[in-house]
Scaffold this motif. Structure first.
Motif, PDB file in Angstrom:
ATOM      1  N   ILE A   6       0.870  -1.169   0.000  1.00 47.16           N
ATOM      2  CA  ILE A   6       0.000   0.000   0.000  1.00 47.16           C
ATOM      3  C   ILE A   6       0.909   1.222   0.000  1.00 47.16           C
ATOM      4  CG2 ILE A   6      -1.780   1.293   1.217  1.00 47.16           C
ATOM      5  CD1 ILE A   6      -2.719  -1.374   2.422  1.00 47.16           C
ATOM      6  N   PRO A   7       0.958   1.934  -1.152  1.00 48.43           N
ATOM      7  CA  PRO A   7       1.883   3.067  -1.242  1.00 48.43           C
ATOM      8  C   PRO A   7       1.427   4.242  -0.388  1.00 48.43           C
ATOM      9  CG  PRO A   7       0.544   2.912  -3.220  1.00 48.43           C
ATOM     10  CD  PRO A   7       0.207   1.716  -2.380  1.00 48.43           C
ATOM     11  N   SER A   8       2.401   5.055   0.021  1.00 46.55           N
ATOM     12  CA  SER A   8       2.072   6.312   0.685  1.00 46.55           C
ATOM     13  C   SER A   8       1.440   7.230  -0.358  1.00 46.55           C
ATOM     14  CB  SER A   8       3.338   6.954   1.253  1.00 46.55           C
ATOM     15  OG  SER A   8       4.184   7.376   0.190  1.00 46.55           O
ATOM     16  N   VAL A   9       0.911   8.351   0.069  1.00 45.42           N
ATOM     17  CA  VAL A   9       0.294   9.285  -0.873  1.00 45.42           C
ATOM     18  C   VAL A   9       1.318   9.768  -1.898  1.00 45.42           C
ATOM     19  CG1 VAL A   9      -0.831  11.542  -1.084  1.00 45.42           C
ATOM     20  CG2 VAL A   9      -1.509   9.976   0.744  1.00 45.42           C
ATOM     21  N   SER A  10       2.508  10.113  -1.428  1.00 46.27           N
ATOM     22  CA  SER A  10       3.562  10.568  -2.338  1.00 46.27           C
ATOM     23  C   SER A  10       3.945   9.465  -3.336  1.00 46.27           C
ATOM     24  CB  SER A  10       4.787  11.000  -1.526  1.00 46.27           C
ATOM     25  OG  SER A  10       5.840  11.351  -2.377  1.00 46.27           O
ATOM     26  N   GLN A  11       4.127   8.257  -2.833  1.00 45.14           N
ATOM     27  CA  GLN A  11       4.455   7.133  -3.717  1.00 45.14           C
ATOM     28  C   GLN A  11       3.337   6.879  -4.727  1.00 45.14           C
ATOM     29  OE1 GLN A  11       4.964   4.168  -0.654  1.00 45.14           O
ATOM     30  NE2 GLN A  11       7.193   4.131  -0.943  1.00 45.14           N
ATOM     31  N   ALA A  12       2.102   7.001  -4.276  1.00 43.28           N
ATOM     32  CA  ALA A  12       0.967   6.753  -5.165  1.00 43.28           C
ATOM     33  C   ALA A  12       0.945   7.740  -6.324  1.00 43.28           C
ATOM     34  CB  ALA A  12      -0.346   6.809  -4.381  1.00 43.28           C
ATOM     35  N   TRP A  13       1.261   9.006  -6.055  1.00 43.09           N
ATOM     36  CA  TRP A  13       1.284   9.998  -7.138  1.00 43.09           C
ATOM     37  C   TRP A  13       2.419   9.715  -8.112  1.00 43.09           C
ATOM     38  CZ3 TRP A  13      -2.624  12.640  -8.664  1.00 43.09           C
ATOM     39  CH2 TRP A  13      -3.624  12.997  -7.757  1.00 43.09           C
ATOM     40  N   TRP A  14       3.573   9.300  -7.609  1.00 43.04           N
ATOM     41  CA  TRP A  14       4.674   8.936  -8.506  1.00 43.04           C
ATOM     42  C   TRP A  14       4.323   7.704  -9.328  1.00 43.04           C
ATOM     43  CZ3 TRP A  14       8.282  11.973 -10.120  1.00 43.04           C
ATOM     44  CH2 TRP A  14       8.700  13.031  -9.333  1.00 43.04           C
ATOM     45  N   LEU A  15       3.706   6.729  -8.697  1.00 46.31           N
ATOM     46  CA  LEU A  15       3.271   5.544  -9.434  1.00 46.31           C
ATOM     47  C   LEU A  15       2.226   5.896 -10.480  1.00 46.31           C
ATOM     48  CD1 LEU A  15       3.062   2.905  -6.554  1.00 46.31           C
ATOM     49  CD2 LEU A  15       4.696   2.946  -8.460  1.00 46.31           C
ATOM     50  N   LEU A  16       1.323   6.808 -10.134  1.00 47.44           N
ATOM     51  CA  LEU A  16       0.317   7.234 -11.102  1.00 47.44           C
ATOM     52  C   LEU A  16       0.979   7.895 -12.310  1.00 47.44           C
ATOM     53  CD1 LEU A  16      -2.622   7.483 -11.937  1.00 47.44           C
ATOM     54  CD2 LEU A  16      -2.769   9.575 -10.571  1.00 47.44           C
ATOM     55  N   ALA A  17       2.025   8.671 -12.077  1.00 43.71           N
ATOM     56  CA  ALA A  17       2.760   9.281 -13.191  1.00 43.71           C
ATOM     57  C   ALA A  17       3.364   8.194 -14.090  1.00 43.71           C
ATOM     58  CB  ALA A  17       3.850  10.205 -12.663  1.00 43.71           C
ATOM     59  N   ALA A  18       3.913   7.150 -13.476  1.00 44.95           N
ATOM     60  CA  ALA A  18       4.477   6.041 -14.252  1.00 44.95           C
ATOM     61  C   ALA A  18       3.386   5.315 -15.034  1.00 44.95           C
ATOM     62  CB  ALA A  18       5.198   5.065 -13.319  1.00 44.95           C
ATOM     63  N   VAL A  19       2.242   5.126 -14.398  1.00 48.17           N
ATOM     64  CA  VAL A  19       1.108   4.467 -15.042  1.00 48.17           C
ATOM     65  C   VAL A  19       0.660   5.260 -16.274  1.00 48.17           C
ATOM     66  CG1 VAL A  19      -1.364   4.034 -14.700  1.00 48.17           C
ATOM     67  CG2 VAL A  19       0.274   3.218 -13.025  1.00 48.17           C
TER      68      VAL A  19
END
Length: 116
Positions: A6-19
């Motif tokens: 479960i990513p942190s909020v910051s990690q989730a936004w970076w992952l969303l950018a990769a997605v």
């Protein structure tokens, strides 16, 4: 089996950018496949979309689904349209540009609504 990440909020936004980058790459390969008749771009479509959806499954664990999908599809649509205009020399019209502007407004609005 999917890891229990479960990513942190910051990690989730970076992952969303990769997605988003993966989804754009898959969509560009869709055009390059010439109607799914060329196997190299077809293979890349599958790889990019599978990675995009797989990583996105972690992003939605942290960020709201409505925001994730709006940003993912909205940014992907705008970037893909820009690539179409620039790389594939597709015609640019005032209506297309206005429509892209409305997509941006919609994504910003959903993001702002999620923060309140």
């Amino acid at each position: 089996m999917i890891p229990n990440f479960i990513p942190s909020v910051s990690q989730a936004w970076w992952l969303l950018a990769a997605v988003i980058v993966l989804e754009i790459a898959g969509t560009v390969c869709l055009r390059l496949s010439k109607g799914l008749t060329r196997w190299q771009p077809l293979l890349l479509i599958v790889v990019f979309y599978v990675l995009s959806f797989g990583i996105n499954s972690f992003v939605v664990r942290t960020l709201g689904l409505s925001v994730v999908y709006a940003v993912w599809s909205g940014v992907g649509t705008v970037a893909t349209a820009a690539i179409g205009f620039w790389w594939f020399k597709e015609p640019v019209t005032a209506l297309k540009l206005a429509s892209i502007g409305l997509i941006v407004v919609g994504v910003v609005g959903l993001h702002a609504g999620a923060r309140s």
